[in-house]
Scaffold this motif. Structure first.
Motif, PDB file in Angstrom:
ATOM      1  N   LEU A   1       0.745  -1.030  -0.021  1.00  0.00           N
ATOM      2  CA  LEU A   1       0.533  -0.175  -0.330  1.00  0.00           C
ATOM      3  C   LEU A   1       0.807   1.667   0.168  1.00  0.00           C
ATOM      4  N   LEU A   2       1.776   1.273   1.069  1.00  0.00           N
ATOM      5  CA  LEU A   2       3.049   2.641   1.268  1.00  0.00           C
ATOM      6  C   LEU A   2       4.088   2.621  -0.017  1.00  0.00           C
ATOM      7  N   LYS A   3       4.314   1.065  -0.879  1.00  0.00           N
ATOM      8  CA  LYS A   3       5.335   1.290  -1.311  1.00  0.00           C
ATOM      9  C   LYS A   3       7.204   1.642  -0.922  1.00  0.00           C
ATOM     10  N   ILE A   4       6.680   1.070   0.612  1.00  0.00           N
ATOM     11  CA  ILE A   4       8.059   0.386   0.782  1.00  0.00           C
ATOM     12  C   ILE A   4       8.320  -0.276   0.768  1.00  0.00           C
ATOM     13  N   LYS A   5      10.001  -0.414   1.387  1.00  0.00           N
ATOM     14  CA  LYS A   5      10.701  -2.289   2.095  1.00  0.00           C
ATOM     15  C   LYS A   5      10.286  -2.604   3.387  1.00  0.00           C
ATOM     16  N   TYR A   6      10.200  -2.038   4.528  1.00  0.00           N
ATOM     17  CA  TYR A   6      10.177  -2.571   5.560  1.00  0.00           C
ATOM     18  C   TYR A   6       8.560  -2.194   6.304  1.00  0.00           C
ATOM     19  N   PRO A   7       7.739  -2.672   6.489  1.00  0.00           N
ATOM     20  CA  PRO A   7       6.501  -2.588   7.536  1.00  0.00           C
ATOM     21  C   PRO A   7       6.710  -1.545   8.820  1.00  0.00           C
ATOM     22  N   VAL A   8       7.661  -0.171   8.345  1.00  0.00           N
ATOM     23  CA  VAL A   8       7.537   0.352   9.537  1.00  0.00           C
ATOM     24  C   VAL A   8       7.171   2.236   9.402  1.00  0.00           C
ATOM     25  N   VAL A   9       6.527   2.319   9.783  1.00  0.00           N
ATOM     26  CA  VAL A   9       6.294   4.318   9.782  1.00  0.00           C
ATOM     27  C   VAL A   9       6.454   4.858  11.364  1.00  0.00           C
ATOM     28  N   GLN A  10       7.020   5.532  10.607  1.00  0.00           N
ATOM     29  CA  GLN A  10       8.094   6.528  11.705  1.00  0.00           C
ATOM     30  C   GLN A  10       6.215   7.629  12.508  1.00  0.00           C
ATOM     31  N   GLY A  11       5.817   7.384  13.367  1.00  0.00           N
ATOM     32  CA  GLY A  11       4.989   8.371  14.020  1.00  0.00           C
ATOM     33  C   GLY A  11       5.736   9.948  13.535  1.00  0.00           C
TER      34      GLY A  11
END
Length: 318
Positions: free
Chosen positions: A8-18
């Motif tokens: 969905l977010l087109k990122i490598k790792y499923p880690v989001v910074q708050g």
């Protein structure tokens, strides 16, 4: 690590910074995005022109996706949304308000919308509003918090039970082991706040960071429950709030005590006694200020090691 969140977010790792007020500027957001996660600009402490500047600088600093976090109760939310749409930002995380207010408009501009919830009931409302994913945030988190005071461990599986939307767990997560635990509970990814708030690239004041890494277990508490529950470190301002709440102060008195600049005073200006020191419970496990790359590398490595250990233990029992 490919899954619903990375897709969905087109990122490598499923880690989001708050997207944390006074911490999440372009330096922090671009560093997280450059290291495989999703960086978020914290618009809740920015005027529209400042946000525009941070968007432009973040875009210049990273070729990877980044987004903006928008607290919907923010008094400049409408102007903030206009800047986001004008600048072509592709990802928005909304919180502290009704997701129906902006989701369709953002979708019409090709923007992915993720909404932060503190209960399964609000997760359902967010899904009905048409959001693309939800963040289930437990009350271990720093800053503004849910009135339900449900922990992440209890919240994530309850939200997972009522929605098939991509699910991001938040609150008390600052390690690869915690990320693995969240995935086991049904989350597709994690949002990490406090650990990144104390990174070298965070815009927070150096004195605030040092105070946070000195916290011990139980040094943060949820307060301001009559206005908007907020987790903070116990200091002079916290004691003022606690005393007022103990004697039954009304909403107007509490709002006057809080004022508009307490978080800036504590987090950005480093006034450790009179400012509001918002940080999560996980700060008591952080003992050094590190660059984002070191934090991301540690989280990913620990997560993978945990997976391998579980797989090996499973093989031994078969």
């Amino acid at each position: 690590m490919e899954n619903k969140v990375t897709e969905l977010l087109k990122i490598k790792y499923p880690v989001v910074q708050g997207g944390m007020v006074w911490c999440s500027g372009w330096k922090l957001a671009s560093a997280v995005s450059n290291n495989g996660g999703l960086g978020l600009l914290g618009s809740g402490s920015m005027h529209p022109d400042v946000l525009r500047e941070h968007i432009c600088k973040c875009r210049a600093a990273t070729p990877f996706p980044f987004g903006v976090n928008v607290p919907l109760m923010y008094y400049e939310a409408e102007e903030i949304m206009k800047v986001i749409m004008d600048e072509g930002v592709k990802i928005v995380f909304t919180s502290a308000g009704n997701p129906k207010t902006w989701t369709k408009t953002l979708h019409d501009h090709g923007i992915t919308v993720v909404h932060v919830v503190s209960s399964s009931r609000f997760a359902l409302k967010a899904e009905e509003a048409g959001v693309d994913a939800v963040v289930a945030e437990g009350f271990e988190a720093g800053g503004h918090n849910g009135r339900e005071e449900t922990t992440t461990l209890a919240l994530v599986p309850q939200v997972r039970a009522v929605t098939r939307l991509p699910l991001i767990a938040a609150g008390g997560i600052g390690s690869g082991a915690a990320m693995l635990a969240a995935r086991c509970l049904g989350a597709d990814g994690v949002q990490i706040g406090s650990r990144f708030a104390l990174a070298e690239e965070s815009a927070a004041h150096a004195d605030f960071k040092r105070r946070c890494i000195e916290t011990g277990e139980g040094d943060t508490l949820l307060t301001l429950k009559k206005i908007s529950p907020t987790r903070m470190i116990k200091n002079g301002f916290y004691r003022q709030v606690n005393d007022a709440e103990d004697r039954g102060a009304g909403v107007e008195e509490m709002q006057a005590l809080l004022g508009r600049g307490r978080a800036r005073q504590g987090i950005f200006e480093g006034d450790l006694e009179n400012g509001m020191l918002e940080i999560g419970q996980i700060s008591s496990t952080v003992r050094q200020i590190e660059p984002v790359k070191a934090i991301m590398d540690e989280i990913v490595s620990e997560y993978r090691s945990g997976l391998e250990k579980l797989a090996a233990e499973r093989e031994e029992t078969v």
